[in-house]
Design a protein around this motif. Structure first.
Motif, PDB file in Angstrom:
ATOM      1  N   HIS A 106       0.855  -1.189   0.000  1.00 38.94           N
ATOM      2  CA  HIS A 106       0.000   0.000   0.000  1.00 38.94           C
ATOM      3  C   HIS A 106       0.889   1.238   0.000  1.00 38.94           C
ATOM      4  CE1 HIS A 106      -3.746   2.054   2.067  1.00 38.94           C
ATOM      5  NE2 HIS A 106      -3.408   2.625   0.924  1.00 38.94           N
ATOM      6  N   THR A 107       0.578   2.191  -0.847  1.00 40.22           N
ATOM      7  CA  THR A 107       1.280   3.477  -0.837  1.00 40.22           C
ATOM      8  C   THR A 107       0.270   4.606  -0.979  1.00 40.22           C
ATOM      9  OG1 THR A 107       1.588   3.637  -3.247  1.00 40.22           O
ATOM     10  CG2 THR A 107       3.303   2.474  -1.991  1.00 40.22           C
ATOM     11  N   ILE A 108       0.709   5.792  -0.565  1.00 41.73           N
ATOM     12  CA  ILE A 108      -0.047   6.997  -0.888  1.00 41.73           C
ATOM     13  C   ILE A 108       0.898   7.988  -1.558  1.00 41.73           C
ATOM     14  CG2 ILE A 108      -1.775   6.805   0.921  1.00 41.73           C
ATOM     15  CD1 ILE A 108       0.308   9.475   1.789  1.00 41.73           C
ATOM     16  N   THR A 109       0.332   8.779  -2.455  1.00 44.45           N
ATOM     17  CA  THR A 109       1.061   9.881  -3.068  1.00 44.45           C
ATOM     18  C   THR A 109       0.241  11.139  -2.841  1.00 44.45           C
ATOM     19  OG1 THR A 109       1.823   8.348  -4.774  1.00 44.45           O
ATOM     20  CG2 THR A 109       2.224  10.688  -5.145  1.00 44.45           C
ATOM     21  N   VAL A 110       0.880  12.168  -2.312  1.00 47.25           N
ATOM     22  CA  VAL A 110       0.189  13.405  -1.966  1.00 47.25           C
ATOM     23  C   VAL A 110       0.446  14.441  -3.061  1.00 47.25           C
ATOM     24  CG1 VAL A 110      -0.125  15.191  -0.206  1.00 47.25           C
ATOM     25  CG2 VAL A 110       0.533  12.861   0.477  1.00 47.25           C
ATOM     26  N   TYR A 111      -0.636  15.098  -3.484  1.00 46.57           N
ATOM     27  CA  TYR A 111      -0.558  16.101  -4.550  1.00 46.57           C
ATOM     28  C   TYR A 111      -1.168  17.421  -4.097  1.00 46.57           C
ATOM     29  CZ  TYR A 111       0.439  12.269  -7.795  1.00 46.57           C
ATOM     30  OH  TYR A 111       1.004  11.193  -8.433  1.00 46.57           O
ATOM     31  N   GLU A 112      -0.659  18.489  -4.676  1.00 47.46           N
ATOM     32  CA  GLU A 112      -1.268  19.812  -4.560  1.00 47.46           C
ATOM     33  C   GLU A 112      -2.026  20.060  -5.855  1.00 47.46           C
ATOM     34  OE1 GLU A 112      -2.131  23.087  -2.303  1.00 47.46           O
ATOM     35  OE2 GLU A 112      -0.442  21.817  -1.715  1.00 47.46           O
ATOM     36  N   GLY A 113      -3.312  20.412  -5.738  1.00 48.02           N
ATOM     37  CA  GLY A 113      -4.120  20.638  -6.933  1.00 48.02           C
ATOM     38  C   GLY A 113      -5.470  19.965  -6.800  1.00 48.02           C
ATOM     39  N   GLN A 114      -6.113  19.741  -7.934  1.00 48.60           N
ATOM     40  CA  GLN A 114      -7.424  19.103  -7.947  1.00 48.60           C
ATOM     41  C   GLN A 114      -7.311  17.687  -8.503  1.00 48.60           C
ATOM     42  OE1 GLN A 114     -10.160  20.458  -6.514  1.00 48.60           O
ATOM     43  NE2 GLN A 114      -8.688  22.044  -5.910  1.00 48.60           N
ATOM     44  N   PRO A 115      -7.946  16.714  -7.857  1.00 48.21           N
ATOM     45  CA  PRO A 115      -7.803  15.320  -8.296  1.00 48.21           C
ATOM     46  C   PRO A 115      -8.526  15.048  -9.610  1.00 48.21           C
ATOM     47  CG  PRO A 115      -9.416  15.481  -6.528  1.00 48.21           C
ATOM     48  CD  PRO A 115      -8.791  16.839  -6.655  1.00 48.21           C
ATOM     49  N   PRO A 116      -7.892  14.307 -10.525  1.00 45.17           N
ATOM     50  CA  PRO A 116      -8.525  13.942 -11.803  1.00 45.17           C
ATOM     51  C   PRO A 116      -9.410  12.706 -11.622  1.00 45.17           C
ATOM     52  CG  PRO A 116      -6.287  13.127 -11.755  1.00 45.17           C
ATOM     53  CD  PRO A 116      -6.499  13.836 -10.449  1.00 45.17           C
ATOM     54  N   PHE A 129      -0.160  14.339 -13.331  1.00 45.15           N
ATOM     55  CA  PHE A 129      -1.556  14.677 -13.583  1.00 45.15           C
ATOM     56  C   PHE A 129      -1.643  16.179 -13.841  1.00 45.15           C
ATOM     57  CE2 PHE A 129      -1.569  11.046 -10.656  1.00 45.15           C
ATOM     58  CZ  PHE A 129      -2.311  10.127 -11.390  1.00 45.15           C
ATOM     59  N   ALA A 130      -2.322  16.549 -14.916  1.00 42.03           N
ATOM     60  CA  ALA A 130      -2.449  17.965 -15.268  1.00 42.03           C
ATOM     61  C   ALA A 130      -3.120  18.729 -14.131  1.00 42.03           C
ATOM     62  CB  ALA A 130      -3.269  18.108 -16.551  1.00 42.03           C
ATOM     63  N   GLY A 131      -2.536  19.857 -13.768  1.00 43.89           N
ATOM     64  CA  GLY A 131      -3.112  20.687 -12.720  1.00 43.89           C
ATOM     65  C   GLY A 131      -2.761  20.264 -11.314  1.00 43.89           C
ATOM     66  N   SER A 132      -1.915  19.241 -11.163  1.00 41.79           N
ATOM     67  CA  SER A 132      -1.506  18.784  -9.834  1.00 41.79           C
ATOM     68  C   SER A 132       0.010  18.659  -9.777  1.00 41.79           C
ATOM     69  CB  SER A 132      -2.136  17.426  -9.498  1.00 41.79           C
ATOM     70  OG  SER A 132      -3.533  17.530  -9.340  1.00 41.79           O
ATOM     71  N   SER A 133       0.581  18.976  -8.625  1.00 47.06           N
ATOM     72  CA  SER A 133       2.028  18.847  -8.432  1.00 47.06           C
ATOM     73  C   SER A 133       2.309  17.824  -7.335  1.00 47.06           C
ATOM     74  CB  SER A 133       2.652  20.194  -8.066  1.00 47.06           C
ATOM     75  OG  SER A 133       2.036  20.742  -6.916  1.00 47.06           O
ATOM     76  N   HIS A 134       3.318  16.999  -7.569  1.00 47.58           N
ATOM     77  CA  HIS A 134       3.705  15.939  -6.642  1.00 47.58           C
ATOM     78  C   HIS A 134       4.338  16.536  -5.386  1.00 47.58           C
ATOM     79  CE1 HIS A 134       5.554  11.882  -5.722  1.00 47.58           C
ATOM     80  NE2 HIS A 134       6.382  12.670  -5.061  1.00 47.58           N
ATOM     81  N   LEU A 135       3.864  16.092  -4.210  1.00 44.57           N
ATOM     82  CA  LEU A 135       4.460  16.519  -2.946  1.00 44.57           C
ATOM     83  C   LEU A 135       5.299  15.413  -2.318  1.00 44.57           C
ATOM     84  CD1 LEU A 135       1.536  18.530  -1.284  1.00 44.57           C
ATOM     85  CD2 LEU A 135       3.451  19.393  -2.648  1.00 44.57           C
ATOM     86  N   THR A 136       4.738  14.218  -2.206  1.00 49.31           N
ATOM     87  CA  THR A 136       5.503  13.111  -1.628  1.00 49.31           C
ATOM     88  C   THR A 136       4.829  11.784  -1.942  1.00 49.31           C
ATOM     89  OG1 THR A 136       6.628  12.341   0.382  1.00 49.31           O
ATOM     90  CG2 THR A 136       4.336  13.013   0.628  1.00 49.31           C
ATOM     91  N   HIS A 137       5.609  10.725  -1.848  1.00 52.29           N
ATOM     92  CA  HIS A 137       5.134   9.356  -2.063  1.00 52.29           C
ATOM     93  C   HIS A 137       5.651   8.513  -0.902  1.00 52.29           C
ATOM     94  CE1 HIS A 137       4.265   5.561  -4.168  1.00 52.29           C
ATOM     95  NE2 HIS A 137       5.478   5.167  -3.812  1.00 52.29           N
ATOM     96  N   VAL A 138       4.768   7.742  -0.248  1.00 54.30           N
ATOM     97  CA  VAL A 138       5.145   7.024   0.969  1.00 54.30           C
ATOM     98  C   VAL A 138       4.442   5.665   1.033  1.00 54.30           C
ATOM     99  CG1 VAL A 138       5.225   7.106   3.496  1.00 54.30           C
ATOM    100  CG2 VAL A 138       5.353   9.224   2.193  1.00 54.30           C
TER     101      VAL A 138
END
Length: 381
Positions: A22-32, A315-324
């Protein structure tokens, strides 16, 4: 349709003690959200087993899936809370985590789950969870890496014919099980998560010191962790794909084993590097193979490397913050074994999660080496 599982995938250890990948990736922006729903459905059409569930009868467990599969991404809203600790993050993700093998058999539980979690107005998480019974880290990241807008959906071979080739249940796994089960009901310390500082883990310096032309960041980090653990015995997981006839990167399942080390075998990164070609410890004189009694009476540590498998999803309109990775400490019977997962929180940014045993790996002591960098909590889940 039924897919037969490997012996190791039906083992007591896998069914009862191995949590989902299981992983999560955190993004800034709106989810597609619409895109992800369509993408997961497309992945299920290419890989119908993703829409399956575990079914057991007569002592045999299979992965049963529909002929016309359907798949989608679920949408959740997170509590309005910034700056979660790692343990709080794991708790928040519990409803999105695929269940451990034994608790999912004959329950029509999914083996693969993709979820979108909204956090506030401008942050979202991509949660991906896969039952360890049906796949290893390579399988997980092959699927995870299909989710990006620029990614290609590929078919992974999970049929029984491919599995006939690889009876990979090794003695190392059996010995590791003995070590993990020794203190099954102990209450170990919480998971520690941190980035690794590059300076103390210099690859060129480690290679020169060990008399080899090259060592990888995995070699250096693996040797560092096993030394910091203070364990008597060590394990490093190794992917068998492209090492066995007929088993390649396109195969889904648990095609991995572990290289077994004694203390002399992890004294340097160069020794870890040498062990990969021989599938045994590289110390001279050669160390012996520990027996079941050795595993049960000794401290041990295991390292899995996910860093080389990670691909940043765009993802367009979203920026990667972290993956854990998401490690649920409560479901891990660690006994006298320290467990570490090496991963990338972003491209080129190496990090480590450690599930320590009592008296094993100490984060405070590890900080003295200079290799422990920014904690994962600093990213603000």
């Amino acid at each position: 349709m039924d897919i037969r599982l490997l012996p190791v995938e039906q083992s007591v250890m896998m069914m009862r003690t191995e949590s989902a990948l299981h992983t999560i990736t955190v993004y800034e922006g709106q989810p597609p959200i619409d895109f992800l729903r369509h993408r997961v459905a497309e992945m299920a059409r290419a890989n119908p087993w993703l829409a399956g569930s575990l079914v057991g009868a007569g002592g045999v467990t299979v992965l049963r899936h529909p002929v016309d599969p359907k798949g989608s991404a679920a949408v959740y809203r997170l509590p309005q809370q910034e700056g979660m600790s790692y343990s709080q993050m794991v708790a928040a993700l519990r409803p999105m985590t695929v269940k451990t093998g034994a608790t999912a058999v004959n329950k029509d539980e999914p083996v693969f789950c993709v979820s979108v979690l909204r956090q506030g107005k401008s942050k979202w998480w991509l949660s991906v969870s896969l039952s360890h019974v049906v796949g290893d880290a390579h399988t997980f990241y092959s699927l995870h890496n299909m989710l990006g807008e620029s990614s290609e959906v590929k078919r992974m071979d999970a049929v029984a014919g491919a599995k006939d080739i690889a009876a990979i249940e090794t003695s190392a796994m059996a010995h590791a099980a003995a070590g993990k089960m020794k203190q099954l009901w102990a209450h170990p310390p919480p998971v520690a998560g941190f980035h690794l500082s590059p300076a103390p883990l210099d690859q060129a310096e480690a290679a020169a010191a060990g008399g080899v032309p090259f060592v990888s960041s995995n070699d250096v980090a693996t040797a560092w962790f096993l030394q910091q653990s203070g364990a008597d015995l060590g394990l490093m997981t190794l992917d068998f794909r492209n090492r066995l006839p007929g088993i390649g990167v396109e195969h889904a399942g648990n095609y991995e084993t572990s290289i077994v080390y004694q203390r002399a075998d992890f004294e340097s990164a160069a020794l870890i590097h040498k062990s990969v070609s021989t599938l045994r410890g590289a110390a001279e004189p050669r160390t012996g193979e520990p027996g079941l009694l050795d595993w049960a009476s000794s401290t041990s540590a295991v390292v899995s490397n996910w860093a080389s498998l990670f691909k940043q999803l765009e993802f367009a309109g979203s920026s990667h913050l972290t993956h854990v990775p998401v490690l649920n400490a409560a479901s891990m019977p660690r006994g006298n074994m320290d467990t570490a997962v090496l991963f990338e929180s972003a491209p080129g940014k190496l990090a480590c999660l450690v599930a320590p045993s009592r008296g094993g790996f100490s984060l405070d002591a590890a900080k003295q080496s200079g290799a422990v960098g920014e904690p994962l909590e600093a990213v603000h889940f």
